[in-house]
Scaffold this active site. Structure first.
Site, mmCIF file in Angstrom:
data_model
loop_
_atom_site.group_PDB
_atom_site.id
_atom_site.type_symbol
_atom_site.label_atom_id
_atom_site.label_comp_id
_atom_site.label_asym_id
_atom_site.label_seq_id
_atom_site.Cartn_x
_atom_site.Cartn_y
_atom_site.Cartn_z
ATOM 1 N N LYS A 73 -1.461 -9.436 2.683
ATOM 2 C CA LYS A 73 -0.759 -9.001 3.902
ATOM 3 C C LYS A 73 -1.651 -8.020 4.636
ATOM 4 C CE LYS A 73 3.086 -6.099 3.866
ATOM 5 N NZ LYS A 73 2.616 -4.916 4.639
ATOM 6 N N GLU B 86 8.891 -4.234 10.638
ATOM 7 C CA GLU B 86 9.362 -2.948 10.109
ATOM 8 C C GLU B 86 9.928 -2.059 11.216
ATOM 9 O OE1 GLU B 86 6.641 -1.028 7.415
ATOM 10 O OE2 GLU B 86 7.830 0.808 7.344
ATOM 11 N N GLU C 284 -1.789 -5.516 8.486
ATOM 12 C CA GLU C 284 -0.996 -4.973 9.600
ATOM 13 C C GLU C 284 -1.685 -5.251 10.934
ATOM 14 O OE1 GLU C 284 -0.217 -0.808 8.965
ATOM 15 O OE2 GLU C 284 0.757 -1.166 7.038
ATOM 16 N N ASP D 274 -1.110 -6.068 -0.240
ATOM 17 C CA ASP D 274 -1.548 -5.432 1.012
ATOM 18 C C ASP D 274 -3.045 -5.180 1.001
ATOM 19 O OD1 ASP D 274 0.519 -5.047 2.827
ATOM 20 O OD2 ASP D 274 1.212 -3.190 1.890
ATOM 21 N N ASP E 197 0.844 -1.205 0.000
ATOM 22 C CA ASP E 197 0.000 0.000 0.000
ATOM 23 C C ASP E 197 0.883 1.261 0.000
ATOM 24 O OD1 ASP E 197 0.893 -0.214 2.601
ATOM 25 O OD2 ASP E 197 -1.094 -0.064 3.523
ATOM 26 N N SER E 198 2.222 1.050 -0.017
ATOM 27 C CA SER E 198 3.137 2.166 -0.264
ATOM 28 C C SER E 198 2.908 2.737 -1.660
ATOM 29 C CB SER E 198 4.593 1.713 -0.100
ATOM 30 O OG SER E 198 4.837 0.523 -0.821
HETATM 31 O O1 KIV Z 1 3.536 -1.125 1.696
HETATM 32 C C1 KIV Z 1 4.711 -1.518 1.720
HETATM 33 O O2 KIV Z 1 5.520 -1.232 0.824
HETATM 34 C C2 KIV Z 1 5.131 -2.328 2.853
HETATM 35 C C3 KIV Z 1 6.599 -2.581 3.011
HETATM 36 C C4 KIV Z 1 7.260 -1.375 3.561
HETATM 37 C C5 KIV Z 1 6.866 -3.774 3.813
HETATM 38 O O3 KIV Z 1 4.339 -2.728 3.629
#
Ligand code: KIV
Length: 271
Positions: free
Chosen positions: A120, A189, A122, A90, A51-52
């Protein structure tokens, strides 16, 4: 006759076996077809559609604004470029925190509409019920502990997490809960290297670190950071392998000069 080279897909089982034989796992993010194709060709084991994307693709300050529909668009582009890597997506902020049914619905949308291999999410104890419910539908789940960017407004800062004993103990407890719930791996992280190493030693599933030192089972970086496309983000843990920002801007400046000077196109580039 040309022989098609068989490409063996990395699976969650492959990752577990890598940990067992002490082979480090490489993971990078990607958000589109062309980059995913290069990341895959480079031999990365896991591609994370992070989600980055909210930061590096859409230009938002945090990961909070990106929607499930947008993540599905990115992931379905990535999957078309990834032939070997395991593709993990994510679940974005707001698509799973409500309850485990909402989490399952979001996970099923990702799997059905993108063809990705895992999701994934959190959090620790608070997402365990959701992890179990998603897994009950046959969807592999990767956890994410330590600095969890979707909770940035709760933390208030991006500094190293779990430096104090109480937070470190909660992180260890959460990691065990995620493993017991059935997560196939956990991203850690921005936590102290010693703590990350301890978690990797106590758990049987792979621990993938970002800013978590070298004592874990694998490493992940954001593609745009390690390629130097992003110039503003300079945390200590980031190793830059290219300075693409400079190179790309330089190429574009050259193109502009060529157009203005009528050097481009020349006769050979015309019909
Ligand atoms: O969203 C992302 O890129 C991440 C990484 C920093 C692990 O969760």
């Amino acid at each position: 006759m040309s022989v098609q080279k068989e490409i063996k897909r990395v699976t969650t089982k492959t990752l577990l076996e890598m940990k067992q034989r002490n082979e480090k796992i490489s993971m990078l993010t990607a958000y589109d077809f062309s980059m995913a194709r290069m990341v895959d060709a480079g031999g990365v084991d896991v591609i994370l559609v992070g989600d980055s994307a909210s930061n590096v693709m859409a230009g938002h300050e945090t990961t909070l604004p990106i929607t499930l529909d947008q993540m599905i668009y990115h992931a379905s582009s990535v999957i078309r470029g990834a032939h070997r890597a395991l593709v993990v997506v994510d679940l974005p902020f707001g698509s799973y925190q409500g309850n485990s049914k909402e989490a399952l619905t979001s996970a099923i949308r990702v799997m059905k509409e993108t063809g990705a291999h895992a999701i994934k999410l959190e959090g620790g104890e608070e997402v365990v019920e959701s992890v179990k419910r998603i897994l009950s539908a046959g969807v592999p789940v990767m956890g994410h502990l330590g600095l969890t960017p979707q909770s940035i407004y709760k933390f208030g800062t991006y500094v190293v997490r779990a430096k104090e004993e109480e937070e470190a103990n909660k992180l260890i407890h959460d990691a065990h809960l995620l493993e017991q719930a059935g997560c196939f791996a956990i991203v850690l992280e921005k936590v102290p290297a010693k703590l990350a190493e301890r978690v990797a030693a106590e758990l049987t599933i792979p621990i993938i670190g970002i800013g978590a030192g070298g004592g874990v089972d694998g490493q992940v970086l954001v593609l745009h950071d390690m390629l130097g496309i992003n110039t503003e983000f300079k945390p200590r843990f980031l190793r830059k392998y290219l300075n693409l920002h400079e190179q790309i801007v330089g190429a574009i400046e050259k193109y502009v000069v060529d157009v203005k000077s009528k050097d481009f196109p020349n006769d050979k580039e015309s019909y």
